[in-house]
Design a protein around this motif. Structure first.
Motif, PDB file in Angstrom:
ATOM      1  N   HIS A 216     -38.465  10.531   4.535  1.00 11.38           N
ATOM      2  CA  HIS A 216     -39.231  11.321   5.499  1.00 11.38           C
ATOM      3  C   HIS A 216     -39.201  12.804   5.097  1.00 11.38           C
ATOM      4  N   PRO A 217     -40.306  13.519   5.314  1.00  9.35           N
ATOM      5  CA  PRO A 217     -40.329  14.942   4.918  1.00  9.35           C
ATOM      6  C   PRO A 217     -39.259  15.798   5.574  1.00  9.35           C
ATOM      7  N   SER A 218     -38.785  15.412   6.761  1.00  7.09           N
ATOM      8  CA  SER A 218     -37.772  16.219   7.442  1.00  7.09           C
ATOM      9  C   SER A 218     -36.347  15.871   7.025  1.00  7.09           C
ATOM     10  N   ALA A 219     -36.166  14.822   6.226  1.00  6.69           N
ATOM     11  CA  ALA A 219     -34.823  14.454   5.759  1.00  6.69           C
ATOM     12  C   ALA A 219     -34.338  15.471   4.732  1.00  6.69           C
ATOM     13  N   VAL A 220     -33.022  15.644   4.667  1.00  6.07           N
ATOM     14  CA  VAL A 220     -32.396  16.543   3.690  1.00  6.07           C
ATOM     15  C   VAL A 220     -31.576  15.686   2.733  1.00  6.07           C
TER      16      VAL A 220
ATOM     17  N   PRO B 284     -36.288  10.369   9.626  1.00  2.00           N
ATOM     18  CA  PRO B 284     -36.409  11.764  10.052  1.00  2.00           C
ATOM     19  C   PRO B 284     -35.066  12.395  10.389  1.00  2.00           C
ATOM     20  N   GLN B 285     -34.884  13.647   9.939  1.00  2.00           N
ATOM     21  CA  GLN B 285     -33.713  14.466  10.254  1.00  2.00           C
ATOM     22  C   GLN B 285     -32.399  13.893   9.708  1.00  2.00           C
TER      23      GLN B 285
ATOM     24  N   PRO C 126     -33.019   7.480  11.505  1.00  2.00           N
ATOM     25  CA  PRO C 126     -33.192   8.875  11.927  1.00  2.00           C
ATOM     26  C   PRO C 126     -31.872   9.502  12.386  1.00  2.00           C
TER      27      PRO C 126
END
Length: 346
Positions: free
Chosen positions: A107-111, A126-127, A144
């Motif tokens: 997901h684009p918001s994952a680090v 996400p996240q 998530p």
């Protein structure tokens, strides 16, 4: 239950997968599972407990999983086999919508740290945070809000549901399932007292989970003080279970909800601990031990079998009388010993 995107199977296909004897229409299609009472004409039900035999005559299921000796009582198509409950478990995985869902990628918001190594078909939600040095095997799913700490490893086919925390240096085997809110590798409860206050002991070990381990929601498995906390292959841990530092649990043991195990205790293989069981620290339970719910174990158990402690619920007035008598047991035992000694002397 039937989901909108559930796969469908013919009864003939299910019979082949389960190695069951089908009595009925092999071409009939089904798309879900339900209880005998609730099943509709596109669902399969099962009968594994005779307490539910009363629901069999009125079932509307497409077919029923049951043992051969009950076959003549079934009013609909049936799949006969020796262990209907085990067959139900297998079918539940076939109809699980999560099992058939395609991986969604990162997901684009994952680090995800640059030094992390990700296998094929990995999903990171996400996240979520994947820290430095982490290794994720093929087909791993990170839900998530999860955190996977530095230098941890998660084996192929494992799934972390939302908001799972894996602390640093934790090793998880293949096909593990970790449910929301569980924490693997938090600090063990280690402190030294100087007479005036407490001084923290750094927890330098890790946690190792074997293959096919499942951990329920909001359960905690603490990292070891020096060596590792070790959970064997196939261990099943329910929700809200606390496993302290340096505990070892043998292969294929099962722990029901709210079990608490103090530090450095060893539980053998194929053990079962009922809900609310407490184990004191530095004990050993041999293989094949069953401890019934709400029992407190304060000594090692070195012979397999079923063990219990505590008293069942009763009216408060009766419990209060029994509690008073319990306090008198030591005195009564001493009096009895004196009487026996006196009798032998006479």
């Amino acid at each position: 239950m039937t989901y909108p995107d559930s796969p469908t199977f013919t009864l003939g296909e299910l019979a082949e997968r389960l190695d069951a004897h089908l009595v009925g229409d092999a071409g009939r299609r089904v798309s879900g599972l339900a209880t005998l009472r609730d099943a509709g004409p596109a669902q399969v039900a099962f009968l594994a407990n005779r307490a539910y035999l009363k629901d069999l005559p009125g079932t509307r299921a497409a077919a029923v999983l049951l043992s051969p000796e009950l076959g003549e009582e079934c009013p609909v198509d049936r799949l006969e086999l020796a262990n209907p409950y085990l067959a139900y478990a297998a079918l539940s995985r076939l109809f699980d919508p999560l099992a058939s869902r395609a991986p969604a990628g990162i997901h684009p918001s994952a680090v995800v740290a640059k030094s992390a190594r990700l296998g094929e078909r990995v999903e990171v939600g996400p996240q979520a945070v994947i820290e430095a040095g982490v290794t994720l095997g093929d087909d791993v799913v990170i839900g998530p809000g999860c955190v996977v700490g530095a230098d941890s490893g998660i084996g192929a086919g494992s799934r972390l549901h939302a908001n799972v925390t894996i602390c640093h240096g934790v090793m998880i085997g293949e096909r593990a399932i970790l449910h929301s809110g569980c924490v693997i590798g938090g600090d063990g409860f280690g402190f030294a007292h100087d007479g005036a206050g407490w001084h923290k002991i750094a927890q330098l070990g890790g946690v190792v989970l074997g293959d096919d381990v499942e951990v329920g929601s909001c359960s905690s498995i603490d990292r070891g003080a020096l060596g590792d906390t070790v959970i064997g292959n196939g261990v099943k841990i329910d929700s809200q279970v606390q496993i302290a530092h340096n505990v070892q649990i043998g292969d294929h043991s099962a722990l029901a909800g709210c079990v608490g195990i103090a530090g450095s205790t060893r539980v053998g293989k194929h053990c079962m601990l009922g809900g609310g069981v407490g184990l004191s620290g530095h004990l050993t339970l041999c293989d094949g031990v069953q401890v019934t719910g709400m029992s407190l174990v304060t000594n090692s158990i070195l012979e397999p079998g079923v063990y219990s402690s505590g008293t069942g619920a009763m009216k408060n007035a009766q419990w209060r009388k029994n509690a008073v008598r319990f306090k008198q047991l030591d005195d009564l035992a001493k009096r009895l010993a004196r009487l026996e000694k006196s009798g032998r002397g006479g």
